[in-house]
Scaffold this motif. Sequence first.
Motif, PDB file in Angstrom:
ATOM      1  N   LEU A  47       1.006  -0.610  -0.098  1.00 36.94           N
ATOM      2  CA  LEU A  47       0.328  -0.217   0.391  1.00 36.94           C
ATOM      3  C   LEU A  47       0.802   1.774  -0.159  1.00 36.94           C
ATOM      4  O   LEU A  47       1.728   0.891   0.876  1.00 36.94           O
ATOM      5  N   GLY A  48       0.621   2.373  -0.975  1.00 35.45           N
ATOM      6  CA  GLY A  48       1.672   3.628  -1.473  1.00 35.45           C
ATOM      7  C   GLY A  48       2.725   3.346  -1.463  1.00 35.45           C
ATOM      8  O   GLY A  48       3.077   4.418  -2.139  1.00 35.45           O
ATOM      9  N   GLN A  49       3.473   2.035  -2.404  1.00 35.71           N
ATOM     10  CA  GLN A  49       4.484   1.639  -2.708  1.00 35.71           C
ATOM     11  C   GLN A  49       4.376   0.901  -3.673  1.00 35.71           C
ATOM     12  O   GLN A  49       5.347   0.773  -4.330  1.00 35.71           O
ATOM     13  N   ASP A  50       3.394   0.942  -4.655  1.00 36.63           N
ATOM     14  CA  ASP A  50       2.887  -0.324  -5.503  1.00 36.63           C
ATOM     15  C   ASP A  50       3.930  -0.030  -6.851  1.00 36.63           C
ATOM     16  O   ASP A  50       4.069   1.551  -7.147  1.00 36.63           O
ATOM     17  N   GLY A  51       4.321  -0.498  -7.391  1.00 36.51           N
ATOM     18  CA  GLY A  51       5.249  -0.546  -8.713  1.00 36.51           C
ATOM     19  C   GLY A  51       6.476   0.095  -8.656  1.00 36.51           C
ATOM     20  O   GLY A  51       7.764   0.260  -9.162  1.00 36.51           O
ATOM     21  N   VAL A  52       6.803   0.288  -6.870  1.00 38.80           N
ATOM     22  CA  VAL A  52       8.268   0.747  -6.895  1.00 38.80           C
ATOM     23  C   VAL A  52       9.429  -0.366  -6.691  1.00 38.80           C
ATOM     24  O   VAL A  52       8.973  -1.023  -6.247  1.00 38.80           O
ATOM     25  N   ASP A  53      10.253   0.577  -7.220  1.00 41.93           N
ATOM     26  CA  ASP A  53      11.390  -0.460  -7.187  1.00 41.93           C
ATOM     27  C   ASP A  53      11.977  -1.255  -5.731  1.00 41.93           C
ATOM     28  O   ASP A  53      12.011  -0.360  -5.499  1.00 41.93           O
ATOM     29  N   PRO A  54      11.776  -2.548  -5.411  1.00 39.44           N
ATOM     30  CA  PRO A  54      12.775  -2.569  -3.885  1.00 39.44           C
ATOM     31  C   PRO A  54      13.732  -2.841  -3.161  1.00 39.44           C
ATOM     32  O   PRO A  54      13.698  -2.130  -2.492  1.00 39.44           O
ATOM     33  N   ALA A  55      14.781  -2.094  -4.513  1.00 41.07           N
ATOM     34  CA  ALA A  55      15.773  -1.974  -4.096  1.00 41.07           C
ATOM     35  C   ALA A  55      15.487  -0.111  -3.422  1.00 41.07           C
ATOM     36  O   ALA A  55      16.059   0.248  -2.505  1.00 41.07           O
ATOM     37  N   GLU A  56      14.984   0.648  -4.267  1.00 36.26           N
ATOM     38  CA  GLU A  56      14.200   1.915  -3.786  1.00 36.26           C
ATOM     39  C   GLU A  56      14.213   1.954  -2.279  1.00 36.26           C
ATOM     40  O   GLU A  56      13.802   2.779  -1.885  1.00 36.26           O
ATOM     41  N   LEU A  57      12.609   1.122  -2.336  1.00 41.75           N
ATOM     42  CA  LEU A  57      12.335   1.179  -1.059  1.00 41.75           C
ATOM     43  C   LEU A  57      13.379   1.067   0.672  1.00 41.75           C
ATOM     44  O   LEU A  57      12.968   1.834   1.103  1.00 41.75           O
ATOM     45  N   ALA A  58      13.833  -0.045  -0.437  1.00 44.01           N
ATOM     46  CA  ALA A  58      15.086  -0.660   0.896  1.00 44.01           C
ATOM     47  C   ALA A  58      16.021   0.566   0.885  1.00 44.01           C
ATOM     48  O   ALA A  58      16.760   1.311   2.135  1.00 44.01           O
ATOM     49  N   ARG A  59      16.504   1.096   0.214  1.00 45.98           N
ATOM     50  CA  ARG A  59      17.191   2.220   1.005  1.00 45.98           C
ATOM     51  C   ARG A  59      16.256   3.692   1.334  1.00 45.98           C
ATOM     52  O   ARG A  59      16.874   4.090   2.268  1.00 45.98           O
ATOM     53  N   THR A  60      15.501   4.006   0.319  1.00 45.44           N
ATOM     54  CA  THR A  60      14.577   4.737   1.735  1.00 45.44           C
ATOM     55  C   THR A  60      14.518   4.787   2.935  1.00 45.44           C
ATOM     56  O   THR A  60      14.887   5.542   3.794  1.00 45.44           O
ATOM     57  N   ALA A  61      14.023   3.599   3.219  1.00 50.57           N
ATOM     58  CA  ALA A  61      13.564   3.103   4.266  1.00 50.57           C
ATOM     59  C   ALA A  61      15.135   2.807   5.449  1.00 50.57           C
ATOM     60  O   ALA A  61      15.157   4.075   6.625  1.00 50.57           O
ATOM     61  N   ARG A  62      15.947   3.064   4.856  1.00 48.55           N
ATOM     62  CA  ARG A  62      17.736   2.873   5.877  1.00 48.55           C
ATOM     63  C   ARG A  62      17.680   4.501   6.530  1.00 48.55           C
ATOM     64  O   ARG A  62      18.179   4.724   6.969  1.00 48.55           O
ATOM     65  N   ARG A  63      17.664   4.779   4.826  1.00 50.35           N
ATOM     66  CA  ARG A  63      17.918   6.864   5.119  1.00 50.35           C
ATOM     67  C   ARG A  63      17.204   7.349   6.265  1.00 50.35           C
ATOM     68  O   ARG A  63      17.570   8.138   7.238  1.00 50.35           O
ATOM     69  N   GLN A  64      16.097   7.027   6.368  1.00 52.47           N
ATOM     70  CA  GLN A  64      15.022   7.164   7.117  1.00 52.47           C
ATOM     71  C   GLN A  64      15.348   6.508   8.348  1.00 52.47           C
ATOM     72  O   GLN A  64      15.543   7.056   9.130  1.00 52.47           O
ATOM     73  N   LEU A  65      15.760   5.724   8.986  1.00 49.29           N
ATOM     74  CA  LEU A  65      15.840   4.479  10.526  1.00 49.29           C
ATOM     75  C   LEU A  65      17.164   5.600  10.500  1.00 49.29           C
ATOM     76  O   LEU A  65      17.857   6.335  11.341  1.00 49.29           O
ATOM     77  N   GLU A  66      18.390   5.944   9.346  1.00 50.81           N
ATOM     78  CA  GLU A  66      19.700   6.720  10.347  1.00 50.81           C
ATOM     79  C   GLU A  66      19.643   7.687  10.509  1.00 50.81           C
ATOM     80  O   GLU A  66      20.952   8.208  10.811  1.00 50.81           O
ATOM     81  N   ALA A  67      18.549   8.197  10.460  1.00 52.30           N
ATOM     82  CA  ALA A  67      18.098   9.781  11.450  1.00 52.30           C
ATOM     83  C   ALA A  67      17.471   9.388  12.314  1.00 52.30           C
ATOM     84  O   ALA A  67      17.781  11.149  13.147  1.00 52.30           O
ATOM     85  N   TYR A  68      17.980   8.218  13.172  1.00 46.24           N
ATOM     86  CA  TYR A  68      17.951   8.115  14.755  1.00 46.24           C
ATOM     87  C   TYR A  68      18.658   8.691  15.173  1.00 46.24           C
ATOM     88  O   TYR A  68      20.093   7.147  14.795  1.00 46.24           O
ATOM     89  N   PRO A  69      19.694   8.737  15.832  1.00 40.47           N
ATOM     90  CA  PRO A  69      21.932   9.164  16.754  1.00 40.47           C
ATOM     91  C   PRO A  69      21.158   7.703  17.091  1.00 40.47           C
ATOM     92  O   PRO A  69      22.453   7.341  17.174  1.00 40.47           O
TER      93      PRO A  69
END
Length: 292
Positions: A47-69
């Motif tokens: 949901l909300g990410q239908d058709g997105v490259d799974p590698a890009e999903l993983a990169r985006t998720a990791r960038r968001q996690l890395e915002a936490y100290p």
Amino acid sequence: MHDVIVVGGAYAGMAAALQLLRARRRVLVIDAGLRRNRFSRASHGLLGQDGVDPAELARTARRQLEAYPTLQWIEGEAQSAAGARDDFTVSTAAGALHRGRRLLLALGVSDELPAIEGLAERWGRSVFHCPYCDGYELDRGRIGVIATGPMSVHQALMATEWGAVTLFTHASFVPDTATRAELAAHAIALEETPLARLEGHADVVLADGRRLAFAGLFTAPRNRPASKLAECLGCALEETPFGTQIGTNEAKETSIPGAFACGDAARVPHSLTLAIADGAWAGMQLHRSLVF
């Protein structure tokens, strides 16, 4: 000493880590970088990410996690694990030793594909395991199901929602009279000649030389955790119709107190959506175990 060591930085592992980081817990993620869907060009049904490259999903998720100290991320392979609740150790291929109060095994799975020439090269591109993930894109075209055992009859019956189906038994089982009647009732063609190889996009070349073209193919490989870390730790394993998985309770805790597991290695059936949900639940339960 980390609050939680997460082994596996794909979708389930990151979903769990996110819940823990938002609770301001110290989290170490150890990731070998081998996502199960690394062969796929697009991820469907999320949901909300239908058709997105799974590698890009993983990169985006990791960038968001890395915002936490309180996150530490290590790219590498976890080779062994030992210890008990409040004092686990994980060693990596690089020779480092890490300690954590809790351990989460988000190991993913390895797919044991049928030994058919050309199949592995098409895995995740024109040969799939989940019709909910990839059936729609076949546009109601011809679908082939390569059997790995009697359970493949169920997969063939499901696939009729997405196109006209041919079931290849490939010498994995012999359908009985009732099964043949059920297949015929659903207009599923039955082909008992073994496969020789796959060619083109999704062309099946049979042992007798015939060639059949399909929009896509499905098969049900047996799965096993992608790492032996759970066995190393002593976690109980379970056999399912799909293969071997790590046994857990409703809170995603394994038979080893303080060690949890989530994602494809610890649940069936498998999909990206379900892996993320399973990881989020595991992260919450891990946090509760640290509080109470």
